[in-house]
Design a protein around this motif. Structure first.
Motif, PDB file in Angstrom:
ATOM      1  N   PRO A  56     -11.582  40.632  73.711  1.00  0.00           N
ATOM      2  CA  PRO A  56     -11.720  39.731  72.448  1.00  0.00           C
ATOM      3  C   PRO A  56     -10.512  39.776  71.412  1.00  0.00           C
ATOM      4  CG  PRO A  56     -13.499  41.189  72.581  1.00  0.00           C
ATOM      5  CD  PRO A  56     -12.694  41.616  73.577  1.00  0.00           C
ATOM      6  N   CYS A  57     -10.214  38.957  70.719  1.00  0.00           N
ATOM      7  CA  CYS A  57      -9.446  38.901  69.757  1.00  0.00           C
ATOM      8  C   CYS A  57      -9.628  37.640  68.699  1.00  0.00           C
ATOM      9  CB  CYS A  57      -7.975  38.834  70.157  1.00  0.00           C
ATOM     10  SG  CYS A  57      -6.683  38.598  68.884  1.00  0.00           S
ATOM     11  N   ASN A  58      -9.916  37.947  67.301  1.00  0.00           N
ATOM     12  CA  ASN A  58     -10.079  36.729  66.730  1.00  0.00           C
ATOM     13  C   ASN A  58      -9.024  35.941  66.424  1.00  0.00           C
ATOM     14  OD1 ASN A  58     -12.956  37.035  66.061  1.00  0.00           O
ATOM     15  ND2 ASN A  58     -12.268  38.698  64.364  1.00  0.00           N
ATOM     16  N   LYS A  59      -7.844  36.382  66.507  1.00  0.00           N
ATOM     17  CA  LYS A  59      -6.623  35.514  66.075  1.00  0.00           C
ATOM     18  C   LYS A  59      -6.364  34.689  67.496  1.00  0.00           C
ATOM     19  CE  LYS A  59      -2.881  37.460  63.949  1.00  0.00           C
ATOM     20  NZ  LYS A  59      -2.949  36.609  62.772  1.00  0.00           N
ATOM     21  N   GLY A  90     -13.975  38.338  68.010  1.00  0.00           N
ATOM     22  CA  GLY A  90     -14.215  39.915  67.418  1.00  0.00           C
ATOM     23  C   GLY A  90     -12.856  40.373  67.253  1.00  0.00           C
ATOM     24  N   CYS A  91     -12.888  41.622  66.786  1.00  0.00           N
ATOM     25  CA  CYS A  91     -11.622  42.427  66.489  1.00  0.00           C
ATOM     26  C   CYS A  91     -11.905  43.905  67.008  1.00  0.00           C
ATOM     27  CB  CYS A  91     -11.255  42.137  64.998  1.00  0.00           C
ATOM     28  SG  CYS A  91      -9.740  43.207  64.615  1.00  0.00           S
ATOM     29  N   PRO A  92     -11.521  43.966  68.158  1.00  0.00           N
ATOM     30  CA  PRO A  92     -11.339  45.502  68.612  1.00  0.00           C
ATOM     31  C   PRO A  92     -10.607  46.387  67.891  1.00  0.00           C
ATOM     32  CG  PRO A  92     -10.685  44.091  70.338  1.00  0.00           C
ATOM     33  CD  PRO A  92     -10.849  43.014  69.270  1.00  0.00           C
ATOM     34  N   ASP A 106     -12.088  41.508  57.473  1.00  0.00           N
ATOM     35  CA  ASP A 106     -13.117  41.950  58.573  1.00  0.00           C
ATOM     36  C   ASP A 106     -12.588  41.358  59.792  1.00  0.00           C
ATOM     37  OD1 ASP A 106     -14.475  43.509  56.798  1.00  0.00           O
ATOM     38  OD2 ASP A 106     -16.051  42.321  56.566  1.00  0.00           O
ATOM     39  N   SER A 107     -11.931  40.272  59.841  1.00  0.00           N
ATOM     40  CA  SER A 107     -11.689  39.350  60.952  1.00  0.00           C
ATOM     41  C   SER A 107     -10.359  39.882  61.718  1.00  0.00           C
ATOM     42  CB  SER A 107     -11.632  38.027  60.667  1.00  0.00           C
ATOM     43  OG  SER A 107     -12.710  37.478  60.279  1.00  0.00           O
ATOM     44  N   CYS A 108      -9.315  40.396  60.862  1.00  0.00           N
ATOM     45  CA  CYS A 108      -8.070  40.809  61.561  1.00  0.00           C
ATOM     46  C   CYS A 108      -7.505  41.777  60.674  1.00  0.00           C
ATOM     47  CB  CYS A 108      -7.220  39.655  61.722  1.00  0.00           C
ATOM     48  SG  CYS A 108      -5.807  39.827  62.495  1.00  0.00           S
ATOM     49  N   VAL A 109      -6.782  42.734  61.264  1.00  0.00           N
ATOM     50  CA  VAL A 109      -5.854  43.803  60.666  1.00  0.00           C
ATOM     51  C   VAL A 109      -4.572  43.951  61.182  1.00  0.00           C
ATOM     52  CG1 VAL A 109      -7.785  45.151  59.873  1.00  0.00           C
ATOM     53  CG2 VAL A 109      -6.906  45.515  62.404  1.00  0.00           C
ATOM     54  N   ALA A 110      -4.105  42.710  61.821  1.00  0.00           N
ATOM     55  CA  ALA A 110      -2.777  42.645  62.679  1.00  0.00           C
ATOM     56  C   ALA A 110      -1.702  42.779  61.301  1.00  0.00           C
ATOM     57  CB  ALA A 110      -2.750  41.720  63.576  1.00  0.00           C
ATOM     58  N   THR A 111      -0.480  43.462  61.598  1.00  0.00           N
ATOM     59  CA  THR A 111       0.643  43.354  61.009  1.00  0.00           C
ATOM     60  C   THR A 111       1.553  42.046  61.475  1.00  0.00           C
ATOM     61  OG1 THR A 111       1.856  44.678  62.469  1.00  0.00           O
ATOM     62  CG2 THR A 111       1.035  45.691  60.550  1.00  0.00           C
ATOM     63  N   ARG A 146       2.192  41.776  67.237  1.00  0.00           N
ATOM     64  CA  ARG A 146       2.377  42.755  68.351  1.00  0.00           C
ATOM     65  C   ARG A 146       1.120  43.509  68.691  1.00  0.00           C
ATOM     66  NH1 ARG A 146       6.690  40.817  71.152  1.00  0.00           N
ATOM     67  NH2 ARG A 146       6.263  42.781  72.402  1.00  0.00           N
ATOM     68  N   CYS A 147       0.019  42.935  67.890  1.00  0.00           N
ATOM     69  CA  CYS A 147      -1.210  43.831  68.341  1.00  0.00           C
ATOM     70  C   CYS A 147      -1.553  43.697  69.796  1.00  0.00           C
ATOM     71  CB  CYS A 147      -2.294  43.022  67.700  1.00  0.00           C
ATOM     72  SG  CYS A 147      -4.043  43.708  67.876  1.00  0.00           S
ATOM     73  N   GLY A 148      -1.793  44.821  70.373  1.00  0.00           N
ATOM     74  CA  GLY A 148      -2.050  44.741  71.669  1.00  0.00           C
ATOM     75  C   GLY A 148      -3.089  43.926  72.332  1.00  0.00           C
ATOM     76  N   TYR A 149      -4.140  43.862  71.523  1.00  0.00           N
ATOM     77  CA  TYR A 149      -5.362  43.237  71.700  1.00  0.00           C
ATOM     78  C   TYR A 149      -5.123  41.850  71.943  1.00  0.00           C
ATOM     79  CZ  TYR A 149      -7.611  47.766  70.697  1.00  0.00           C
ATOM     80  OH  TYR A 149      -7.969  49.010  70.808  1.00  0.00           O
ATOM     81  N   PHE A 150      -4.174  41.231  70.912  1.00  0.00           N
ATOM     82  CA  PHE A 150      -3.738  39.769  70.900  1.00  0.00           C
ATOM     83  C   PHE A 150      -3.214  39.503  72.194  1.00  0.00           C
ATOM     84  CE2 PHE A 150      -0.419  36.656  70.044  1.00  0.00           C
ATOM     85  CZ  PHE A 150      -1.270  35.595  69.520  1.00  0.00           C
TER      86      PHE A 150
HETATM   87 FE1  SF4 Z   1      -6.959  40.017  67.043  1.00  0.00          FE
HETATM   88 FE2  SF4 Z   1      -6.343  40.775  64.655  1.00  0.00          FE
HETATM   89 FE3  SF4 Z   1      -8.150  42.183  65.715  1.00  0.00          FE
HETATM   90 FE4  SF4 Z   1      -5.465  42.525  66.762  1.00  0.00          FE
HETATM   91  S1  SF4 Z   1      -6.202  42.927  64.483  1.00  0.00           S
HETATM   92  S2  SF4 Z   1      -7.358  42.432  67.813  1.00  0.00           S
HETATM   93  S3  SF4 Z   1      -4.805  40.428  66.517  1.00  0.00           S
HETATM   94  S4  SF4 Z   1      -8.152  39.734  65.250  1.00  0.00           S
END
Ligand code: SF4
Length: 319
Positions: free
Chosen positions: A118-121, A127-129, A145-150, A108-112
């Motif tokens: 941007p969003c690495n996933k 990138g990962c804002p 470093d690439s992602c912190v989404a739950t 549910r990451c809002g950036y995804f």
């Molecule tokens: Fe994307 Fe993961 Fe970063 Fe959220 S936490 S913006 S899903 S890369």
């Protein structure tokens, strides 16, 4: 939403022979197609496939197309599973969403979910804002470093605590994978979320028999009491005899990039007295290795307290 071709295979063989994106309850897929996050060219509606049924005669077997609400109210389902399901989404969504789909739901990451950022996933390498942005809901365990989404599923947390396995079918045959091994940490490839191979379908969830899982619960802490994802959750099962913990299962959600089992906490509980002090000592180990972001440091003490609350609910009053 982009145009796509929709077909409804009548048999599993037909579904597995044709490449495409599987549609079950649609509560994640259709949402993400509307947002343009996903744009499959071919969608296979699998609702006619014989992937239903709940068998609680020896452990638990749940067909992947069973609806969340039907599983939640089945009398043979362990309490930790029922409670995880009952506290997920809304009643309308639980009536539609399937068990297989629940396990494959996206973050549910809002950036995804916003294709303008941007969003690495969603777009690998972009990138990962969230790391420097709005990250109050994000993970403190299993991050990179690439992602912190739950991970969003409550059910998966309960199932990982119970050593559940998923059965996966493809044109080549079927295989069984422990759910704990099925999910992948984000590492450098957060777009690869699980062990599912192209064209593979989740057909069944299998939970081994565990007599003492009758004493189990799922505690979910969230910003509102319904239709909300977890800030933190704890799935707990306890085997208690003579006021001592003989065995324990503990997994947590809302704080990690995958459903997070806590073997060190379980080990600390084995042989411990049923007391708040012993539960506090064990829960203190839950945050080992946790890394807070700018807005989610509150999750560390919250995680420990949520585990203690679940343990006390299962253990009764402090001895
Ligand atoms: Fe994307 Fe993961 Fe970063 Fe959220 S936490 S913006 S899903 S890369």
């Amino acid at each position: 939403m982009r145009p796509f071709e929709l077909t409804a295979p009548a048999t599993a063989e037909e579904a597995l022979a044709a490449p495409g994106t599987f549609l079950a309850g649609g509560t994640t897929l259709v949402d993400l197609m509307k947002l343009d996050v996903l744009a499959p060219q071919r969608v296979l509606d699998i609702n006619a496939l014989p992937l239903r049924g709940i068998d609680a005669s020896d452990g638990l077997r749940i067909g992947a197309l069973e609806r969340m609400s039907d599983v939640a109210r089945h009398p043979g389902v362990y309490p930790v599973i029922s409670r995880a399901l009952e506290q997920s989404a809304s009643q309308q969504l639980r009536n539609m969403a399937t068990i297989g789909g629940n396990l494959l739901q996206r973050t549910r990451c809002g950036y995804f979910r916003d294709v303008a950022v941007p969003c690495n996933k969603r777009a690998p390498g972009s990138g990962c804002p969230a790391r420097e942005g709005a990250n109050r809901m994000h993970a403190v365990l299993g991050t990179s470093d690439s992602c912190v989404a739950t991970h969003a599923s409550d059910l998966a947390v309960a199932l990982v605590a119970l050593d559940a396995r998923v059965t996966l079918a493809s044109a080549e045959g079927t295989r069984s994978v422990a759910l704990a091994d099925f999910y992948r940490l984000p590492g450098d490839t957060p777009h690869v979320e699980n062990d599912l191979r192209p064209g593979e379908l989740v057909t069944e969830v299998v939970v081994p028999r565990l007599e003492w899982a009758a004493r189990s619960t799922y505690v979910k802490v969230r910003d509102r009491r319904s239709y909300e994802f977890a800030l933190c959750s704890a799935a707990v099962a306890l085997d208690i005899r003579d006021s001592r913990v003989v065995d324990a299962r503990v997994a947590v959600g809302g704080v990690a990039t995958v459903p997070w089992r806590l073997p060190a906490v379980e080990e600390a509980l084995r042989g411990a007295p049923v007391s708040e002090a012993a539960f506090l000592d064990a829960a203190a180990l839950a945050t080992d290795g946790a890394v807070a972001l700018s807005e989610n440091g509150f999750k560390l003490p919250l995680l420990r307290r949520t585990i203690v609350r679940a343990l006390l609910e299962m253990g009764g009053s402090p001895a």
